[in-house]
Design a protein around this motif. Structure first.
Motif, PDB file in Angstrom:
ATOM      1  N   PHE A   1       9.290  -1.352  11.498  1.00 18.28           N
ATOM      2  CA  PHE A   1       8.230  -2.314  11.189  1.00 18.28           C
ATOM      3  C   PHE A   1       6.869  -1.951  11.782  1.00 18.28           C
ATOM      4  O   PHE A   1       5.876  -2.586  11.428  1.00 18.28           O
ATOM      5  CB  PHE A   1       8.637  -3.713  11.660  1.00 18.28           C
ATOM      6  CG  PHE A   1       9.564  -4.425  10.714  1.00 18.28           C
ATOM      7  CD1 PHE A   1       9.078  -5.287   9.744  1.00 18.28           C
ATOM      8  CD2 PHE A   1      10.929  -4.212  10.774  1.00 18.28           C
ATOM      9  CE1 PHE A   1       9.926  -5.930   8.864  1.00 18.28           C
ATOM     10  CE2 PHE A   1      11.797  -4.846   9.899  1.00 18.28           C
ATOM     11  CZ  PHE A   1      11.302  -5.710   8.938  1.00 18.28           C
ATOM     12  N   VAL A   2       6.810  -0.971  12.683  1.00 20.17           N
ATOM     13  CA  VAL A   2       5.529  -0.697  13.338  1.00 20.17           C
ATOM     14  C   VAL A   2       4.475  -0.224  12.344  1.00 20.17           C
ATOM     15  O   VAL A   2       3.296  -0.603  12.445  1.00 20.17           O
ATOM     16  CB  VAL A   2       5.723   0.313  14.497  1.00 20.17           C
ATOM     17  CG1 VAL A   2       6.149   1.684  13.993  1.00 20.17           C
ATOM     18  CG2 VAL A   2       4.452   0.417  15.325  1.00 20.17           C
ATOM     19  N   LEU A   3       4.855   0.591  11.358  1.00 17.51           N
ATOM     20  CA  LEU A   3       3.871   1.082  10.393  1.00 17.51           C
ATOM     21  C   LEU A   3       3.355  -0.027   9.478  1.00 17.51           C
ATOM     22  O   LEU A   3       2.130  -0.209   9.355  1.00 17.51           O
ATOM     23  CB  LEU A   3       4.465   2.238   9.589  1.00 17.51           C
ATOM     24  CG  LEU A   3       3.534   2.916   8.588  1.00 17.51           C
ATOM     25  CD1 LEU A   3       2.303   3.482   9.280  1.00 17.51           C
ATOM     26  CD2 LEU A   3       4.272   4.022   7.827  1.00 17.51           C
ATOM     27  N   PRO A   4       4.221  -0.813   8.813  1.00 21.81           N
ATOM     28  CA  PRO A   4       3.683  -1.876   7.956  1.00 21.81           C
ATOM     29  C   PRO A   4       2.901  -2.941   8.716  1.00 21.81           C
ATOM     30  O   PRO A   4       1.883  -3.441   8.229  1.00 21.81           O
ATOM     31  CB  PRO A   4       4.925  -2.477   7.280  1.00 21.81           C
ATOM     32  CG  PRO A   4       6.093  -1.985   8.055  1.00 21.81           C
ATOM     33  CD  PRO A   4       5.699  -0.694   8.659  1.00 21.81           C
ATOM     34  N   LEU A   5       3.316  -3.288   9.935  1.00 24.68           N
ATOM     35  CA  LEU A   5       2.584  -4.312  10.679  1.00 24.68           C
ATOM     36  C   LEU A   5       1.245  -3.797  11.179  1.00 24.68           C
ATOM     37  O   LEU A   5       0.275  -4.561  11.269  1.00 24.68           O
ATOM     38  CB  LEU A   5       3.437  -4.831  11.840  1.00 24.68           C
ATOM     39  CG  LEU A   5       4.665  -5.660  11.439  1.00 24.68           C
ATOM     40  CD1 LEU A   5       5.351  -6.251  12.662  1.00 24.68           C
ATOM     41  CD2 LEU A   5       4.282  -6.773  10.466  1.00 24.68           C
TER      42      LEU A   5
ATOM     43  N   ALA B   1      -3.389   4.225  -0.629  1.00 24.41           N
ATOM     44  CA  ALA B   1      -4.146   5.023   0.338  1.00 24.41           C
ATOM     45  C   ALA B   1      -3.331   5.254   1.602  1.00 24.41           C
ATOM     46  O   ALA B   1      -3.298   6.362   2.151  1.00 24.41           O
ATOM     47  CB  ALA B   1      -5.459   4.315   0.679  1.00 24.41           C
ATOM     48  N   VAL B   2      -2.651   4.191   2.072  1.00 22.88           N
ATOM     49  CA  VAL B   2      -1.801   4.354   3.250  1.00 22.88           C
ATOM     50  C   VAL B   2      -0.681   5.342   2.963  1.00 22.88           C
ATOM     51  O   VAL B   2      -0.358   6.208   3.789  1.00 22.88           O
ATOM     52  CB  VAL B   2      -1.220   2.982   3.683  1.00 22.88           C
ATOM     53  CG1 VAL B   2      -0.191   3.167   4.796  1.00 22.88           C
ATOM     54  CG2 VAL B   2      -2.337   2.059   4.154  1.00 22.88           C
ATOM     55  N   GLY B   3      -0.099   5.244   1.759  1.00 24.02           N
ATOM     56  CA  GLY B   3       0.973   6.165   1.388  1.00 24.02           C
ATOM     57  C   GLY B   3       0.514   7.611   1.359  1.00 24.02           C
ATOM     58  O   GLY B   3       1.234   8.509   1.806  1.00 24.02           O
ATOM     59  N   ARG B   4      -0.703   7.833   0.826  1.00 23.89           N
ATOM     60  CA  ARG B   4      -1.228   9.203   0.792  1.00 23.89           C
ATOM     61  C   ARG B   4      -1.460   9.734   2.203  1.00 23.89           C
ATOM     62  O   ARG B   4      -1.172  10.897   2.486  1.00 23.89           O
ATOM     63  CB  ARG B   4      -2.533   9.239  -0.010  1.00 23.89           C
ATOM     64  CG  ARG B   4      -2.349   9.132  -1.511  1.00 23.89           C
ATOM     65  CD  ARG B   4      -3.622   9.511  -2.243  1.00 23.89           C
ATOM     66  NE  ARG B   4      -4.731   8.614  -1.907  1.00 23.89           N
ATOM     67  CZ  ARG B   4      -5.027   7.511  -2.591  1.00 23.89           C
ATOM     68  NH1 ARG B   4      -4.282   7.158  -3.631  1.00 23.89           N
ATOM     69  NH2 ARG B   4      -6.059   6.765  -2.252  1.00 23.89           N
TER      70      ARG B   4
END
Length: 429
Positions: free
Chosen positions: A85-89, A224-227
């Motif tokens: 969860f650290v990345l999505p939060l 953009a986050v995915g890239r």
């Protein structure tokens, strides 16, 4: 944020804020002390909660009649959920704000912490701990970004240092408090004690934290986050650093998840309070992580990693002796080597990522805590099957993995320099 989180911090997310002006927080100015105390309390509470069951695993095993491997999931579920969860939060904090994310995460983690002692079964305990870990994931990256946005650059290192100190002291004190409370009143009382301690810290955090003045919300752009994430995952050096962080934490998770079982068994037969006090060894890690920068200056990054690997391996081998003094000395070496290696790797991530540092930091934390989950579970299963020597074997395999990655990195660096020499010679002509 590695336990840990005791290495050199990465400051994510500052790009969504205006630069701190003359009115930004700094020592001596209104609000700076309140901010420092608030984030110290946040670090203490969240990391006391995150590892609250680790020192109690033998008692949890006895209470539910389960094996070490089964009980270890009360730690692995929390750290694993944090990793996921650290990345999505951290991305959500870019849209909804650092203070809001930290406040909701803190309140949720504490509320769950007050329910944890009353879990009717191991399954419920594991579920509650997973929810707690997911909630805690909203705090580390948001706290670092808040500091980067609200504090003058010259005061930033000191402010981050206080937050990291809260992390370290919280992780250590949580284990010690639960150990002694469990010895006096049982493991459920130990967990309730940490929950109440975290509640007091949460109240202090909510009352003291100054409002954010420089945060500017950014629109959520998953593509953009995915890239950005995909770009980091294609970077060979970042991948090696993520692997090093995960493997070092595999060692640490295995050792400190299982050490309580080793010390509660014959020939030591120590009580829960004494076992909890063993985590005072963490203070060694505070010193070694602080010294990592000087070590890198003298030996280079790979030289520092080789030294950390050697120190950790020697500690693991020393811990095999049936002597309490030898085990404690081994823990000192393991802790010193781990924290130094983690500090070197996490600092290298911030230097390597030229853009998207928030995501680079979050990916490192994900790898780090996945390593903790894997180490805790595998180490406990190995101990249940064949004793402490099997746990040490798992940890030594992880150490060999760190050494192999570092050796490969050295070879890749030499090969890159060799390829660059003809180009430099041609340029000079």
């Amino acid at each position: 944020m590695p336990p840990a989180h005791t290495g050199a911090p990465v400051i994510p997310g500052a790009s969504t804020a205006s630069s701190p002006g003359p009115e930004a927080l700094s020592p001596g100015r209104p609000g700076y002390r309140r901010m420092s105390l608030a984030l110290f309390a946040a670090g203490l509470a969240t990391f006391a909660l995150l590892y609250s069951t680790q020192a109690l695993l033998p008692a949890v095993s006895a209470g539910f009649g389960v094996t070490a491997g089964q009980a270890s999931w009360t730690v692995s579920a929390a750290t694993g959920a944090l990793a996921l969860f650290v990345l999505p939060l951290s991305a959500l904090s870019e849209r909804f704000g650092r203070t809001r994310m930290m406040s909701w995460s803190m309140v949720t983690a504490v509320c769950v912490g007050l329910l944890v002692p009353f879990a009717p079964s191991l399954e419920w305990l594991v579920v509650l701990r997973a929810v707690q870990g997911a909630a805690i994931a909203g705090i580390p990256a948001s706290a670092m970004a808040y500091l980067a946005e609200e504090v003058r650059p010259r005061a930033l290192v000191g402010a981050i240092g206080l937050f990291v100190a809260g992390n370290s002291i919280g992780g250590m004190s949580g284990r010690i408090v639960t150990g002694w409370a469990a010895q006096l009143w049982g493991w459920r009382a130990g967990l309730l004690t940490v929950g109440l301690m975290a509640l007091a810290c949460a109240v202090a955090f909510l009352v003291l934290l100054p409002r954010a003045r420089f945060f500017r919300p950014a629109s959520l752009n998953p593509r953009a986050v995915g890239r950005t994430v995909a770009g980091h995952l294609r970077d060979p050096l970042l991948l090696r650093l993520y692997g090093i962080g995960a493997l070092f934490m595999t060692v640490f998770g295995a050792v400190y998840t299982v050490i309580g079982y080793r010390l509660v068994d014959e020939p030591f037969s120590l009580g829960q309070g004494v076992i909890g006090s063993v985590f005072l060894v963490y203070l060694v890690g505070t010193v070694s992580s602080a010294a990592a920068g000087r070590l890198v200056a003298r030996t280079g990054r790979r030289g520092a990693l080789y030294l950390a690997v050697t120190t950790t391996a020697l500690g693991l081998l020393l811990s095999l002796a049936d002597s309490l003094a030898a085990i404690l000395a081994g823990l000192v070496l393991i802790t010193a080597g781990f924290f130094a290696g983690h500090a070197v790797a996490s600092a290298a991530v911030s230097r390597t990522a030229k853009s998207g540092r928030a995501q680079a930091s979050a990916l490192y934390q994900s790898a780090y805590y996945l390593g903790s989950s894997a180490g805790g579970t595998l180490g406990a299963l190995a101990y249940h099957a064949s004793g402490w020597a099997a746990t040490v074997g798992i940890a030594l395999l992880a150490v060999v993995g760190v050494a192999s990655i570092t050796l490969y990195g050295s070879h890749a660096a030499r090969a890159q320099r060799a390829r660059q020499l003809p180009h430099r010679a041609a340029t000079a002509r």
